[in-house]
Design a protein around this motif. Structure first.
Motif, short mmCIF file in Angstrom:
data_model
loop_
_atom_site.label_atom_id
_atom_site.label_comp_id
_atom_site.label_asym_id
_atom_site.label_seq_id
_atom_site.Cartn_x
_atom_site.Cartn_y
_atom_site.Cartn_z
N GLY A 1 58.90 38.87 39.06
CA GLY A 1 60.32 38.69 38.81
C GLY A 1 60.60 38.35 37.36
O GLY A 1 59.78 38.58 36.46
N ASP A 2 61.78 37.77 37.10
CA ASP A 2 62.20 37.42 35.75
C ASP A 2 61.56 36.11 35.32
O ASP A 2 61.91 35.04 35.80
CB ASP A 2 63.74 37.30 35.71
CG ASP A 2 64.24 36.96 34.31
OD1 ASP A 2 63.44 37.06 33.36
OD2 ASP A 2 65.42 36.57 34.18
N GLN A 3 60.63 36.19 34.39
CA GLN A 3 59.99 35.00 33.84
C GLN A 3 60.18 34.95 32.33
O GLN A 3 59.32 34.48 31.58
CB GLN A 3 58.49 35.00 34.20
CG GLN A 3 58.20 34.84 35.69
CD GLN A 3 56.72 34.67 35.99
OE1 GLN A 3 56.06 35.59 36.42
NE2 GLN A 3 56.20 33.47 35.74
N SER A 4 61.32 35.44 31.88
CA SER A 4 61.57 35.56 30.44
C SER A 4 61.52 34.21 29.73
O SER A 4 61.03 34.11 28.60
CB SER A 4 62.92 36.24 30.19
OG SER A 4 63.96 35.58 30.90
N ALA A 5 62.03 33.16 30.36
CA ALA A 5 61.99 31.84 29.73
C ALA A 5 60.56 31.35 29.56
O ALA A 5 60.20 30.74 28.54
CB ALA A 5 62.80 30.84 30.57
N ASP A 6 59.72 31.62 30.56
CA ASP A 6 58.31 31.22 30.48
C ASP A 6 57.57 32.04 29.43
O ASP A 6 56.71 31.52 28.70
CB ASP A 6 57.63 31.39 31.84
CG ASP A 6 58.32 30.59 32.93
OD1 ASP A 6 58.83 29.49 32.62
OD2 ASP A 6 58.38 31.07 34.08
N VAL A 7 57.91 33.33 29.33
CA VAL A 7 57.31 34.18 28.31
C VAL A 7 57.66 33.66 26.92
O VAL A 7 56.81 33.60 26.02
CB VAL A 7 57.79 35.65 28.47
CG1 VAL A 7 57.40 36.48 27.25
CG2 VAL A 7 57.21 36.26 29.74
N ALA A 8 58.91 33.25 26.73
CA ALA A 8 59.35 32.73 25.44
C ALA A 8 58.53 31.50 25.05
O ALA A 8 58.18 31.31 23.87
CB ALA A 8 60.83 32.39 25.49
N HIS A 9 58.22 30.66 26.04
CA HIS A 9 57.42 29.47 25.75
C HIS A 9 56.02 29.88 25.29
O HIS A 9 55.48 29.31 24.33
CB HIS A 9 57.33 28.58 26.98
CG HIS A 9 56.78 27.22 26.69
ND1 HIS A 9 57.57 26.12 26.43
CD2 HIS A 9 55.50 26.77 26.59
CE1 HIS A 9 56.81 25.07 26.21
NE2 HIS A 9 55.55 25.44 26.30
N LEU A 10 55.43 30.86 25.94
CA LEU A 10 54.09 31.32 25.57
C LEU A 10 54.10 32.00 24.21
O LEU A 10 53.12 31.92 23.46
CB LEU A 10 53.55 32.27 26.65
CG LEU A 10 53.12 31.58 27.95
CD1 LEU A 10 53.07 32.58 29.10
CD2 LEU A 10 51.77 30.90 27.77
N CYS B 1 51.30 32.06 21.16
CA CYS B 1 50.51 33.29 21.12
C CYS B 1 51.01 34.22 20.01
O CYS B 1 52.18 34.17 19.62
CB CYS B 1 50.56 34.03 22.45
SG CYS B 1 49.79 33.14 23.82
N GLN B 2 50.14 35.09 19.53
CA GLN B 2 50.52 36.10 18.55
C GLN B 2 51.54 37.06 19.16
O GLN B 2 52.50 37.46 18.51
CB GLN B 2 49.27 36.87 18.09
CG GLN B 2 49.50 37.87 16.97
CD GLN B 2 49.60 37.20 15.61
OE1 GLN B 2 49.36 35.99 15.51
NE2 GLN B 2 49.94 37.95 14.58
N ALA B 3 51.31 37.42 20.43
CA ALA B 3 52.22 38.31 21.14
C ALA B 3 51.99 38.13 22.63
O ALA B 3 50.89 37.75 23.07
CB ALA B 3 51.99 39.77 20.75
N VAL B 4 53.03 38.41 23.41
CA VAL B 4 52.94 38.33 24.87
C VAL B 4 53.54 39.61 25.45
O VAL B 4 54.67 39.99 25.13
CB VAL B 4 53.70 37.10 25.42
CG1 VAL B 4 53.61 37.07 26.96
CG2 VAL B 4 53.14 35.81 24.84
N HIS B 5 52.78 40.27 26.32
CA HIS B 5 53.24 41.49 27.00
C HIS B 5 53.11 41.27 28.50
O HIS B 5 52.11 40.70 28.96
CB HIS B 5 52.41 42.70 26.57
CG HIS B 5 52.41 42.94 25.09
ND1 HIS B 5 53.35 43.73 24.47
CD2 HIS B 5 51.60 42.46 24.11
CE1 HIS B 5 53.11 43.76 23.16
NE2 HIS B 5 52.06 43.00 22.91
N THR B 6 54.08 41.74 29.26
CA THR B 6 54.06 41.50 30.71
C THR B 6 54.26 42.80 31.49
O THR B 6 54.92 43.73 31.02
CB THR B 6 55.15 40.51 31.12
OG1 THR B 6 56.44 41.03 30.77
CG2 THR B 6 54.95 39.17 30.43
N ILE B 7 53.68 42.82 32.66
CA ILE B 7 53.85 43.90 33.62
C ILE B 7 54.25 43.28 34.94
O ILE B 7 53.55 42.39 35.46
CB ILE B 7 52.54 44.70 33.81
CG1 ILE B 7 52.12 45.38 32.51
CG2 ILE B 7 52.68 45.71 34.94
CD1 ILE B 7 53.03 46.48 32.05
#
Length: 405
Positions: free
Chosen positions: A43-52, A56-62
Motif C-alpha cells: 500500500g501507500d508507505q510514502s511517509a515511511d519511504v521519506a524517512h528512509l 539512504c542514498q536512494a530508495v526504490h519501492t515495488i
C-alpha cells in the motif's frame, strides 16, 4: 562503498522484529556507505519511504500484493518446478526489472539480500559481492512449525515446503560470498543443508538503546502481555498453546489476571475472545505499545516453532520488562533462566513461572536488573554494528585483511 540493499518489507517503521533488525543495520551502514534501498511495500508507505530517504542514498519501492488467487498460482508453480512455495510467492518481474535497471546505472560493490526471499534478486547482480542476511534458518523454522500442526492438508503442504526450502536454502548459501547469521544455532542449521562449511559470520541482532529506553512501569499489576504480528503462523501457534494449556492454569490461581494480545491481523477466533469474559483482550495492531508496556507485569513469548532471535525479547529486557518464554523463544540469546528471564517448555512450568513473577517482587526486580545489564553488554547496536561494516571491507579487500595491513 556503494551498496544495493534488497528488503522484503520496508524496514520502517521498526514495529516488528525483522524490521527492527533491518532498520538498525541500515542506520549503521549508512554512516559509512552509500545505501540504495530497494524494497517491496504494502500500500501507500510514502511517509515511511521519506524517512528512509533521509539516511539512504536512494530508495526504490515495488508494491506487492498477496491473495488467495496469487497463492494458488504460486503453489501450482511450486508443484510443477519443485521450488519452495514461499520463494515463488514473492517473485515479481517488476523487482527483477528495477534491480537490473539500477545495476546498469551504478556499479555496486555489495548487494545485500535481506532475508532468503530476496536472494533470488541478488543473484542477478553481476560484479558485486553478494551478502545474504539470514534472519533465521528458514527451513528449520518451518520444519518446527510443521511439527506443531495437526494432521491435514496444511500440514502436508508445509511438510513438503520445508523439505524444498532445506534444499533451496542450502543451494543459495553456497552461491553467496558472505552470509550473516544471528546465532550459532542458525549457523549450524544453514551448514547442515548446504553440506559444506560456509562463509558465515555470526552477528547477533542488536537494538538501539536510545529507541528502547526503560519503561516507567506502573507498579505491581496483574496484566500479562504478548506482542507479535498475529498473521505469523509461529506466533498464532504460540498464543493458542498459551491460551489452551497455560492460561487456564494461571487463571485458576490468579483469577484477576488479564492477558493483552497486541499484533497486526489476529485471526477471527482470537478476536472473538474479547466477548467471552475470559480476561483476554485482543487489540490488533497498536502504533505505540508504550501504554501496554507500562501496565504489563511481564511479556510472555510462548513459542514452539522458530529460528533466529526474538527482537521482542531483546526489547523487553532493555525496557525493564520481565519475560517468560520457551527454549525456542529465547534461542540465540545468551540468557540464563532465573537470572535474565524465565524459561519453561511445558504448560505447568510456564504457568508457575508466570505466577512467580506476579507474586515475587525480589525475583521480578532481579530479572529486570540482570536483563538490562545483558543488553548493554552484548546487544547494544553501538557494539554490534561495527562488525558488519568490517565484513564489507574484508570482502572488498581480502588480501589487505589477510595481511593485517
Amino acid at each position: 562503498m556503494k551498496v544495493l540493499f534488497l528488503t522484503q518489507v520496508l524496514p520502517y517503521p521498526p514495529d516488528s522484529g525483522p524490521k527492527v533488525k533491518t532498520w538498525n543495520v541500515i542506520k549503521s551502514l549508512a554512516k559509512d556507505h552509500d545505501i540504495t534501498l530497494v524494497s517491496f511495500v504494502r500500500g501507500d508507505q510514502s511517509a515511511d519511504v521519506a524517512h528512509l530517504e533521509s539516511i539512504c542514498q536512494a530508495v526504490h519501492t515495488i508494491e506487492i500484493k498477496r491473495g488467495m488467487i496469487r497463492d494458488l498460482w504460486a503453489l501450482t508453480v511450486s508443484f510443477l518446478t519443485r521450488e519452495p512455495f514461499l520463494m515463488v510467492r514473492d517473485r515479481r518481474a517488476s523487482m527483477f526489472h528495477i534491480v537490473d535497471q539500477l545495476c546498469q546505472e551504478t556499479a555496486f560493490e555489495i548487494v545485500h539480500a535481506d532475508q532468503l526471499n530476496m536472494a533470488q534478486y541478488a543473484l542477478k547482480v553481476i560484479g558485486a559481492h553478494r551478502v545474504l542476511d539470514a534472519h533465521n534458518a528458514l527451513w528449520l523454522l518451518y520444519k518446527r512449525l510443521c511439527e506443531t500442526m495437526n494432521p491435514g492438508l496444511k500440514k502436508w503442504i508445509l511438510n513438503r515446503d520445508w523439505r524444498l526450502l532445506s534444499r533451496y536454502e542450502g543451494d543459495i548459501c553456497r552461491t553467496f560470498d558472505a552470509i550473516l547469521a544471528v546465532s550459532e544455532e542458525d549457523r549450524s542449521a544453514l551448514e547442515e543443508v548446504a553440506g559444506v562449511q560456509l562463509p558465515i559470520k555470526v552477528i547477533p541482532i542488536s537494538i538501539d538503546l536510545k529507541e528502547n529506553s526503560t519503561i516507567k512501569r506502573r507498579g505491581s499489576t496483574e496484566r500479562i502481555l504478548h506482542i507479535g504480528t498475529m498473521y505469523w503462523p509461529a506466533n498464532i501457534d504460540g498464543v493458542h498453546w498459551f491460551l489452551d494449556e497455560i492460561w487456564p492454569l494461571v487463571r485458576s490461581r490468579r483469577n484477576g489476571v488479564t492477558f493483552d494480545i497486541i499484533g497486526a491481523s489476529p485471526p477471527k477466533d482470537l478476536w472473538q475472545l474479547n466477548q467471552d469474559n475470559s480476561g483476554v483482550n485482543v487489540h490488533g495492531y497498536v502504533v505505540d505499545p508504550t501504554p501496554f508496556l507500562e501496565q504489563a507485569a511481564m511479556l510472555v513469548v510462548p513459542l514452539r516453532a522458530g529460528s533466529g532471535m526474538r527482537v521482542k525479547i531483546l526489547n523487553a529486557l532493555a525496557q525493564g520488562i520481565p519475560v517468560v518464554t520457551s527454549s525456542v523463544g529465547c534461542e540465540g540469546i545468551h540468557v540464563i533462566s532465573g537470572r535474565h528471564l524465565l524459561i519453561a517448555d511445558d504448560p505447568e512450568t510456564f504457568a508457575n513461572a508466570v505466577i512467580a513473577i506476579l507474586e515475587d517482587n525480589t525475583l521480578r526486580d532481579r530479572l529486570v536488573s540482570e536483563g538490562q545489564e545483558l543488553i548493554r553488554a552484548k546487544y547494544d547496536t553501538r557494539i554490534v554494528s561495527t562488525e558488519l561494516s568490517a565484513m564489507y571491507y574484508e570482502l572488498i579487500n581480502p588480501e589487505k585483511n589477510l595481511n593485517g595491513s
